[in-house]
Design an enzyme around this catalytic site. Structure first.
Site, PDB file in Angstrom:
ATOM      1  N   HIS A  75      -7.438  -2.556   0.270  1.00  0.00           N
ATOM      2  CA  HIS A  75      -6.242  -1.721   0.157  1.00  0.00           C
ATOM      3  C   HIS A  75      -5.037  -2.522  -0.345  1.00  0.00           C
ATOM      4  CE1 HIS A  75      -2.887   0.561   2.381  1.00  0.00           C
ATOM      5  NE2 HIS A  75      -3.349   1.413   1.489  1.00  0.00           N
ATOM      6  N   ARG A  76      -4.561  -2.180  -1.532  1.00  0.00           N
ATOM      7  CA  ARG A  76      -3.490  -2.940  -2.204  1.00  0.00           C
ATOM      8  C   ARG A  76      -3.935  -4.398  -2.420  1.00  0.00           C
ATOM      9  NH1 ARG A  76       1.617  -0.832   1.594  1.00  0.00           N
ATOM     10  NH2 ARG A  76       0.751   1.226   1.980  1.00  0.00           N
ATOM     11  N   GLU A  87      -8.064  -1.156  -4.131  1.00  0.00           N
ATOM     12  CA  GLU A  87      -7.233   0.038  -4.256  1.00  0.00           C
ATOM     13  C   GLU A  87      -5.864  -0.447  -4.693  1.00  0.00           C
ATOM     14  OE1 GLU A  87      -4.273   3.057  -2.616  1.00  0.00           O
ATOM     15  OE2 GLU A  87      -4.399   0.906  -2.271  1.00  0.00           O
ATOM     16  N   ASP A 143      -1.692   1.046  -6.285  1.00  0.00           N
ATOM     17  CA  ASP A 143      -0.776   2.168  -6.467  1.00  0.00           C
ATOM     18  C   ASP A 143      -0.030   2.015  -7.782  1.00  0.00           C
ATOM     19  OD1 ASP A 143      -0.907   3.149  -3.524  1.00  0.00           O
ATOM     20  OD2 ASP A 143      -0.441   1.018  -3.358  1.00  0.00           O
ATOM     21  N   HIS A 158       3.611  -0.028  -4.714  1.00  0.00           N
ATOM     22  CA  HIS A 158       3.421   1.091  -3.791  1.00  0.00           C
ATOM     23  C   HIS A 158       4.634   2.008  -3.676  1.00  0.00           C
ATOM     24  CE1 HIS A 158       3.406   3.093   0.163  1.00  0.00           C
ATOM     25  NE2 HIS A 158       2.101   3.196  -0.037  1.00  0.00           N
ATOM     26  N   GLU A 186      -4.347   4.839  -7.244  1.00  0.00           N
ATOM     27  CA  GLU A 186      -3.602   5.939  -6.623  1.00  0.00           C
ATOM     28  C   GLU A 186      -2.336   6.228  -7.422  1.00  0.00           C
ATOM     29  OE1 GLU A 186      -2.255   5.596  -2.516  1.00  0.00           O
ATOM     30  OE2 GLU A 186      -1.088   7.428  -2.793  1.00  0.00           O
ATOM     31  N   LYS A 205       1.121   7.468  -7.696  1.00  0.00           N
ATOM     32  CA  LYS A 205       2.208   7.703  -6.732  1.00  0.00           C
ATOM     33  C   LYS A 205       3.217   8.674  -7.342  1.00  0.00           C
ATOM     34  CE  LYS A 205       1.454   5.275  -2.955  1.00  0.00           C
ATOM     35  NZ  LYS A 205       1.068   6.044  -1.778  1.00  0.00           N
ATOM     36  N   ASP A 263      -7.147  -3.200   4.690  1.00  0.00           N
ATOM     37  CA  ASP A 263      -6.267  -4.313   4.306  1.00  0.00           C
ATOM     38  C   ASP A 263      -7.008  -5.644   4.422  1.00  0.00           C
ATOM     39  OD1 ASP A 263      -4.066  -2.567   4.091  1.00  0.00           O
ATOM     40  OD2 ASP A 263      -3.557  -2.800   6.219  1.00  0.00           O
TER      41      ASP A 263
HETATM   42  O1  G3P Z   1      -5.661   5.150  -0.745  1.00  0.00           O
HETATM   43  C1  G3P Z   1      -5.316   5.274   0.569  1.00  0.00           C
HETATM   44  C2  G3P Z   1      -3.933   4.819   0.867  1.00  0.00           C
HETATM   45  O2  G3P Z   1      -3.582   3.826  -0.025  1.00  0.00           O
HETATM   46  C3  G3P Z   1      -2.918   5.919   0.839  1.00  0.00           C
HETATM   47  O3  G3P Z   1      -1.742   5.568   1.479  1.00  0.00           O
HETATM   48  O4  G3P Z   1       0.596   4.812   1.556  1.00  0.00           O
HETATM   49  O5  G3P Z   1      -1.214   3.136   1.668  1.00  0.00           O
HETATM   50  O6  G3P Z   1      -0.722   4.324  -0.439  1.00  0.00           O
HETATM   51  P1  G3P Z   1      -0.743   4.398   1.029  1.00  0.00           P
HETATM   52 CA    CA Z   2      -2.352   3.599  -1.893  1.00  0.00          CA
END
Ligand code: G3P
Ligand code: CA
Length: 242
Positions: free
Chosen positions: A7-8, A34, A36, A49, A106, A108, A226
């Protein structure tokens, strides 16, 4: 086997959404990353993000108000020592060509619509010939449907927080191949029913060991975490159990 999506990037240990966080996720052995995306003033797709640069960089203000050249001067590596710019999506895709990771992009586009963002992201994915390794997601489900219409060959997945009734039916209705629920909206029964209906499930953000074990147990498609190192350790342990 349940895939591990960082994640990120490997954001538990490195500055989120930086090239370092992505490199380290791959080094750790994650199956994917993942990230953003937002748009700069001059329409460059960049990896960050928040709508504002304040939390994650040395600067302040909205991403949409920065020309790309100016945005690149900011330091996005707040956890590290060496200065690092906010990556362009193109830079990440270029790097992905040299490995086999999957990548969840993702969009945004909840707060700002970022007119033309879907076209730009899809053009980049096609330019780098990565359509079969990308999953497009967004909390803006209109955008998800628009992506599908523009590029039916690229997988889409709606993000959501609260429970949806029979989310696999909803996913099928918008031609999405997967769902990305917040972890609390992903009990075993929902995951199992979605999988039975050929809908992939990738809950976020899964950082606790017991939740990782539960998802491995039900053979969930992927988990978004994470901490890919922890997720890999628990996955190895789970595989050894009879
Ligand atoms: O992809 C799941 C998650 O990344 C969505 O929430 O705020 O971490 O971008 P956020
Ligand atoms: Ca995300």
């Amino acid at each position: 086997m349940t895939q591990i999506v960082a994640h990120r990037g490997y954001s538990a240990a490195f500055s989120e959404n930086t090239m370092t966080a992505f490199f380290e996720a791959e080094k750790a052995g994650a199956d994917g990353i993942e990230l953003d995306v937002q748009l700069t003033k001059d329409g460059e797709v960049v990896v960050i993000h928040d709508e504002k640069v304040d939390r994650t960089t040395s600067g302040s203000g909205f991403v949409k108000d920065f020309p790309y050249k100016e945005l690149r001067k900011l330091n996005a590596n707040k956890k590290g020592i060496k200065k690092e710019p906010i990556p362009a999506l193109a830079e990440v895709l270029e790097w992905l060509k040299g490995n086999e990771l999957i990548c969840n992009i993702e969009l945004k586009n909840g707060m700002f619509r970022y007119e033309g963002m879907e076209e730009k992201v899809i053009e980049l994915i096609r330019r780098y010939e990565l359509s079969d390794r990308i999953i497009l997601s967004s909390f803006n489900h209109y955008s998800i449907v628009y992506c599908y219409r523009l590029a039916p060959e690229i997988e889409t997945a709606p993000l959501y927080v609260e429970g949806i009734y029979m989310p696999w039916v909803y996913a099928q209705s918008i031609r999405a191949k997967g769902i990305h629920p917040k972890l609390a909206a992903a009990p075993d029964e929902i995951i199992q029913s979605a999988l039975k209906n050929n809908i992939a499930v990738r809950p976020f953000t899964v950082n606790q060991e017991d939740e990782m074990r539960r998802l491995y147990q039900v053979n969930c498609t992927a988990l978004i975490t994470d901490d890919p190192v922890k997720a890999l350790r628990i996955r190895k342990q789970a595989a050894k159990r009879p």
